[in-house]
Design a protein around this motif. Structure first.
Motif, PDB file in Angstrom:
ATOM      1  N   ASP A  66       0.967  -0.864  -0.131  1.00 30.38           N
ATOM      2  CA  ASP A  66      -0.313   0.147  -0.170  1.00 30.38           C
ATOM      3  C   ASP A  66       0.423   1.434   0.039  1.00 30.38           C
ATOM      4  O   ASP A  66       0.349   2.275  -1.075  1.00 30.38           O
ATOM      5  CB  ASP A  66      -1.248  -0.015   0.881  1.00 30.38           C
TER       6      ASP A  66
ATOM      7  N   ALA B 166      -4.688  12.551  -6.964  1.00 31.29           N
ATOM      8  CA  ALA B 166      -6.034  12.792  -7.650  1.00 31.29           C
ATOM      9  C   ALA B 166      -6.756  13.990  -7.678  1.00 31.29           C
ATOM     10  O   ALA B 166      -6.934  13.861  -9.459  1.00 31.29           O
ATOM     11  CB  ALA B 166      -6.941  12.082  -7.037  1.00 31.29           C
TER      12      ALA B 166
ATOM     13  N   ARG C  44       2.384   1.682  -3.574  1.00 27.80           N
ATOM     14  CA  ARG C  44       1.281   2.216  -4.366  1.00 27.80           C
ATOM     15  C   ARG C  44       1.067   3.994  -3.786  1.00 27.80           C
ATOM     16  O   ARG C  44       0.842   4.072  -5.068  1.00 27.80           O
ATOM     17  CB  ARG C  44       0.068   1.206  -4.499  1.00 27.80           C
ATOM     18  N   ALA C  45       1.387   3.902  -3.259  1.00 27.64           N
ATOM     19  CA  ALA C  45       0.561   5.203  -2.517  1.00 27.64           C
ATOM     20  C   ALA C  45       2.020   6.425  -3.095  1.00 27.64           C
ATOM     21  O   ALA C  45       1.721   7.535  -3.438  1.00 27.64           O
ATOM     22  CB  ALA C  45      -0.010   5.810  -0.960  1.00 27.64           C
TER      23      ALA C  45
ATOM     24  N   SER D  83       3.775   5.662  -5.119  1.00 30.43           N
ATOM     25  CA  SER D  83       4.191   5.491  -7.037  1.00 30.43           C
ATOM     26  C   SER D  83       3.032   6.463  -7.646  1.00 30.43           C
ATOM     27  O   SER D  83       3.307   6.480  -9.183  1.00 30.43           O
ATOM     28  CB  SER D  83       4.266   4.730  -7.802  1.00 30.43           C
ATOM     29  N   THR D  84       1.720   6.637  -6.693  1.00 27.92           N
ATOM     30  CA  THR D  84       0.586   7.481  -7.639  1.00 27.92           C
ATOM     31  C   THR D  84       0.555   9.143  -7.116  1.00 27.92           C
ATOM     32  O   THR D  84       0.785   9.709  -6.551  1.00 27.92           O
ATOM     33  CB  THR D  84      -0.878   6.692  -7.085  1.00 27.92           C
ATOM     34  N   PRO D  85       0.311  10.045  -8.605  1.00 28.33           N
ATOM     35  CA  PRO D  85      -0.042  11.099  -8.298  1.00 28.33           C
ATOM     36  C   PRO D  85      -1.014  11.373  -8.001  1.00 28.33           C
ATOM     37  O   PRO D  85      -2.032  10.628  -8.019  1.00 28.33           O
ATOM     38  CB  PRO D  85      -0.273  11.249 -10.046  1.00 28.33           C
TER      39      PRO D  85
END
Length: 85
Positions: A70, A80, A73-74, A76-78
């Motif tokens: 988690d 929102a 992922r957080a 590497s995620t731009p």
């Protein structure tokens, strides 16, 4: 590691140093022994307690792995809303 038998299972709580794979493999052996039937009720209870401790150790590893995934992922995620100017 010495082969575990119903007569000499390790102490139930002695699992902190086990890797996920070690705990899982030993849990499989404990379940197999319980399915075969231990000679005494006391031995069955010791095996059950060991199995519970091993299952909890596996759960610790799985929860830790999920938290790491988690977090990765957080990271590497731009965001929102996109990039603010």
């Amino acid at each position: 590691m010495e082969a575990m038998t119903a007569a000499n299972p390790p102490a139930p709580g002695d699992v902190d140093g086990l890797s996920f794979e070690q705990a899982r493999d030993e849990l499989v052996r404990v379940v197999a022994e319980l399915e075969q039937g231990a000679p005494t009720l006391e031995e069955s209870l010791r095996l059950w307690e060991r199995g519970e401790a091993l299952a909890a150790r596996c759960e610790q590893w799985l929860v830790g792995a999920k938290q790491r995934l988690d977090a990765a992922r957080a990271a590497s995620t731009p965001p929102a809303g996109g990039v603010e100017s």
